[in-house]
Design an enzyme around this catalytic site. Structure first.
Site, mmCIF file in Angstrom:
data_model
loop_
_atom_site.group_PDB
_atom_site.id
_atom_site.type_symbol
_atom_site.label_atom_id
_atom_site.label_comp_id
_atom_site.label_asym_id
_atom_site.label_seq_id
_atom_site.Cartn_x
_atom_site.Cartn_y
_atom_site.Cartn_z
ATOM 1 N N ARG A 69 28.370 1.504 -122.629
ATOM 2 C CA ARG A 69 28.631 0.075 -122.577
ATOM 3 C C ARG A 69 28.944 -0.395 -121.161
ATOM 4 O O ARG A 69 29.214 -1.585 -120.956
ATOM 5 C CB ARG A 69 29.844 -0.201 -123.434
ATOM 6 C CG ARG A 69 29.650 -1.303 -124.470
ATOM 7 C CD ARG A 69 30.878 -1.273 -125.253
ATOM 8 N NE ARG A 69 31.175 -2.278 -126.163
ATOM 9 C CZ ARG A 69 31.201 -2.087 -127.477
ATOM 10 N NH1 ARG A 69 30.779 -0.975 -128.003
ATOM 11 N NH2 ARG A 69 31.647 -3.032 -128.250
ATOM 12 N N ARG A 119 37.484 -7.695 -139.765
ATOM 13 C CA ARG A 119 37.842 -6.769 -138.693
ATOM 14 C C ARG A 119 38.869 -7.443 -137.804
ATOM 15 O O ARG A 119 38.717 -8.623 -137.473
ATOM 16 C CB ARG A 119 36.584 -6.439 -137.877
ATOM 17 C CG ARG A 119 36.205 -4.987 -137.958
ATOM 18 C CD ARG A 119 34.901 -4.728 -137.283
ATOM 19 N NE ARG A 119 34.980 -4.878 -135.832
ATOM 20 C CZ ARG A 119 34.024 -4.506 -135.001
ATOM 21 N NH1 ARG A 119 32.917 -3.962 -135.473
ATOM 22 N NH2 ARG A 119 34.145 -4.667 -133.714
ATOM 23 N N ARG A 158 31.732 -12.570 -140.900
ATOM 24 C CA ARG A 158 31.434 -11.250 -141.458
ATOM 25 C C ARG A 158 32.699 -10.516 -141.906
ATOM 26 O O ARG A 158 33.786 -10.738 -141.379
ATOM 27 C CB ARG A 158 30.651 -10.397 -140.460
ATOM 28 C CG ARG A 158 31.498 -9.825 -139.342
ATOM 29 C CD ARG A 158 30.664 -8.959 -138.412
ATOM 30 N NE ARG A 158 31.502 -8.276 -137.440
ATOM 31 C CZ ARG A 158 31.039 -7.457 -136.509
ATOM 32 N NH1 ARG A 158 29.758 -7.229 -136.398
ATOM 33 N NH2 ARG A 158 31.858 -6.862 -135.676
ATOM 34 N N ARG A 196 35.583 -10.240 -126.000
ATOM 35 C CA ARG A 196 34.544 -9.206 -126.109
ATOM 36 C C ARG A 196 33.247 -9.672 -125.439
ATOM 37 O O ARG A 196 32.552 -8.895 -124.802
ATOM 38 C CB ARG A 196 34.300 -8.853 -127.586
ATOM 39 C CG ARG A 196 35.456 -8.029 -128.167
ATOM 40 C CD ARG A 196 35.471 -8.014 -129.672
ATOM 41 N NE ARG A 196 34.297 -7.423 -130.259
ATOM 42 C CZ ARG A 196 33.921 -7.649 -131.524
ATOM 43 N NH1 ARG A 196 34.616 -8.452 -132.304
ATOM 44 N NH2 ARG A 196 32.846 -7.068 -131.988
ATOM 45 N N LYS A 230 23.965 -4.315 -134.024
ATOM 46 C CA LYS A 230 23.785 -2.908 -133.596
ATOM 47 C C LYS A 230 24.148 -1.935 -134.721
ATOM 48 O O LYS A 230 23.411 -0.996 -134.992
ATOM 49 C CB LYS A 230 24.669 -2.582 -132.366
ATOM 50 C CG LYS A 230 24.289 -3.345 -131.112
ATOM 51 C CD LYS A 230 25.093 -2.864 -129.913
ATOM 52 C CE LYS A 230 26.592 -3.103 -130.019
ATOM 53 N NZ LYS A 230 26.991 -4.519 -130.038
HETATM 54 P P1 AMP Z 1 32.329 -2.187 -131.531
HETATM 55 O O1 AMP Z 1 32.645 -1.768 -132.922
HETATM 56 O O2 AMP Z 1 31.180 -1.404 -130.931
HETATM 57 O O3 AMP Z 1 32.151 -3.679 -131.392
HETATM 58 O O4 AMP Z 1 33.603 -1.783 -130.630
HETATM 59 C C1 AMP Z 1 34.876 -2.349 -130.897
HETATM 60 C C2 AMP Z 1 35.815 -2.105 -129.728
HETATM 61 O O5 AMP Z 1 35.941 -0.680 -129.477
HETATM 62 C C3 AMP Z 1 35.368 -2.675 -128.403
HETATM 63 O O6 AMP Z 1 35.719 -4.053 -128.269
HETATM 64 C C4 AMP Z 1 36.122 -1.786 -127.412
HETATM 65 O O7 AMP Z 1 37.491 -2.138 -127.350
HETATM 66 C C5 AMP Z 1 36.035 -0.422 -128.081
HETATM 67 N N1 AMP Z 1 34.811 0.329 -127.683
HETATM 68 C C6 AMP Z 1 33.790 0.739 -128.504
HETATM 69 N N2 AMP Z 1 32.853 1.392 -127.809
HETATM 70 C C7 AMP Z 1 33.273 1.412 -126.513
HETATM 71 C C8 AMP Z 1 32.733 1.933 -125.297
HETATM 72 N N3 AMP Z 1 31.536 2.541 -125.254
HETATM 73 N N4 AMP Z 1 33.457 1.756 -124.160
HETATM 74 C C9 AMP Z 1 34.652 1.158 -124.172
HETATM 75 N N5 AMP Z 1 35.213 0.624 -125.266
HETATM 76 C C10 AMP Z 1 34.544 0.749 -126.441
#
Ligand code: AMP
Length: 222
Positions: free
Chosen positions: A88, A159, A127, A170, A13
Site C-alpha cells: 500500500r 466496520r 456496507r 483513509r 478489493k
Molecule cells: P483494509 O481492510 O485493507 O481497508 O485495511 C484496513 C486498515 O488496516 C487500513 O486503514 C490500515 O490502517 C490497515 N492496513 C491494512 N493493510 C495495510 C498495509 N498494507 N499497510 C499499512 N496499513 C494497512
C-alpha cells in the site's frame, strides 16, 4: 502466481480478491483482515496496530513487511497468493519485491480497481461486514441491517473504520501513500486497470480477463 489488488477504499478489493482466489484455488490474504483479527484478539500485533486502524492511518511499513514475510512462508502460499490491501506504499512494494526475490518469486499481475472517490465513499458508508467470514454486504434497498445473520452464522456489523471521519482519513492516506505505489507498478509495466464501477460480476469477469483466465472454469486436479 502472485497477484496484487490495488484500489481506493471501497473499490471492491476484498470482494474481487476473494472471488479470484476461489477461481484460481489460491489463498486470499487481506492484510486488513489480519490486522482486525489481531486487534480483536488483543495480540501484541493487535495492540500495536489498533491506534492506526482506529484513525484510518497506515500501519508502519516494517510491521507490514514482517507480517507478509511470515504469510509467504506458509505452506498454502507455495502455489501463489492473492494480496488484498498490500502493498500500500512504495516502500512496501519495493520490500515485497525483495521478499519475493529472496524466495525466487515475483509479482505476476497488479490489478488496479478503478473507481471514483464519490462512488467509493457511497459504497463504504452503505456496507456491513461479517467479522466471522469477512463477507461484505450492502445496506439499504431491502438489504440487511446491523445484527442480521450472515449465511455463515455470524452477525453483520458496521466496520469500525467505516465512519465518515475515518473514511476521509483513509482516502487521504490513499492519495498520499498508495497513489505512488500505483505509479511504481505502472512504471514497471505490471499494472492493469479494471473499471470497478460496473456490477460485481462484470468486474469479476474483467479481473479474470486481466490475469488471462477469462471465464475459464477451474478444473479439479487429477
Ligand atoms: P483494509 O481492510 O485493507 O481497508 O485495511 C484496513 C486498515 O488496516 C487500513 O486503514 C490500515 O490502517 C490497515 N492496513 C491494512 N493493510 C495495510 C498495509 N498494507 N499497510 C499499512 N496499513 C494497512
Amino acid at each position: 502466481m502472485i497477484i496484487v489488488f490495488l484500489g481506493a477504499p471501497g473499490a471492491g478489493k476484498g470482494t474481487q480478491a476473494k472471488r479470484l482466489a476461489a477461481a484460481l484455488g489460491l489463498p486470499h490474504v487481506s492484510t486488513g483482515d489480519v490486522l482486525r483479527s489481531a486487534v480483536e484478539r488483543g495480540t501484541p500485533l493487535g495492540k500495536q496496530a489498533a491506534s492506526y486502524l482506529n484513525r484510518g492511518a497506515l500501519v508502519p511499513d516494517e510491521t507490514m513487511l514482517g507480517i507478509v514475510a511470515e504469510l509467504l512462508d506458509r505452506g498454502d502460499a507455495s502455489r501463489g497468493v492473492i494480496m488484498d490491501g498490500f502493498p500500500r506504499t512504495e516502500p512496501q512494494a519495493r520490500g515485497f519485491d525483495r521478499l519475493l526475490e529472496e524466495r525466487g518469486r515475483a509479482v505476476d499481475h497488479v490489478l488496479l480497481l478503478d473507481l471514483s472517490e464519490d462512488e467509493a465513499v457511497r459504497r463504504l458508508t452503505a456496507r456491513l461486514w461479517c467479522p466471522a467470514c469477512g463477507a461484505i454486504r450492502s445496506v439499504g434497498g431491502g438489504g440487511p441491517a446491523v445484527g442480521d445473520a450472515c449465511p455463515c452464522g455470524g452477525r453483520l456489523e458496521k466496520r469500525s473504520d467505516d465512519s465518515v471521519d475515518v473514511i476521509r482519513a483513509r482516502f487521504a492516506e490513499y492519495r498520499r501513500l498508495t497513489q505512488p505505489t500505483v505509479d511504481y507498478y505502472r512504471s514497471r509495466g505490471t499494472l492493469k486497470s479494471v473499471d470497478a464501477s460496473r456490477p460485481v460480476d462484470d468486474v469479476a469477469a474483467g479481473v479474470l480477463a486481466a490475469v488471462g483466465t477469462a471465464g475459464a472454469p477451474r478444473r479439479a486436479a487429477g
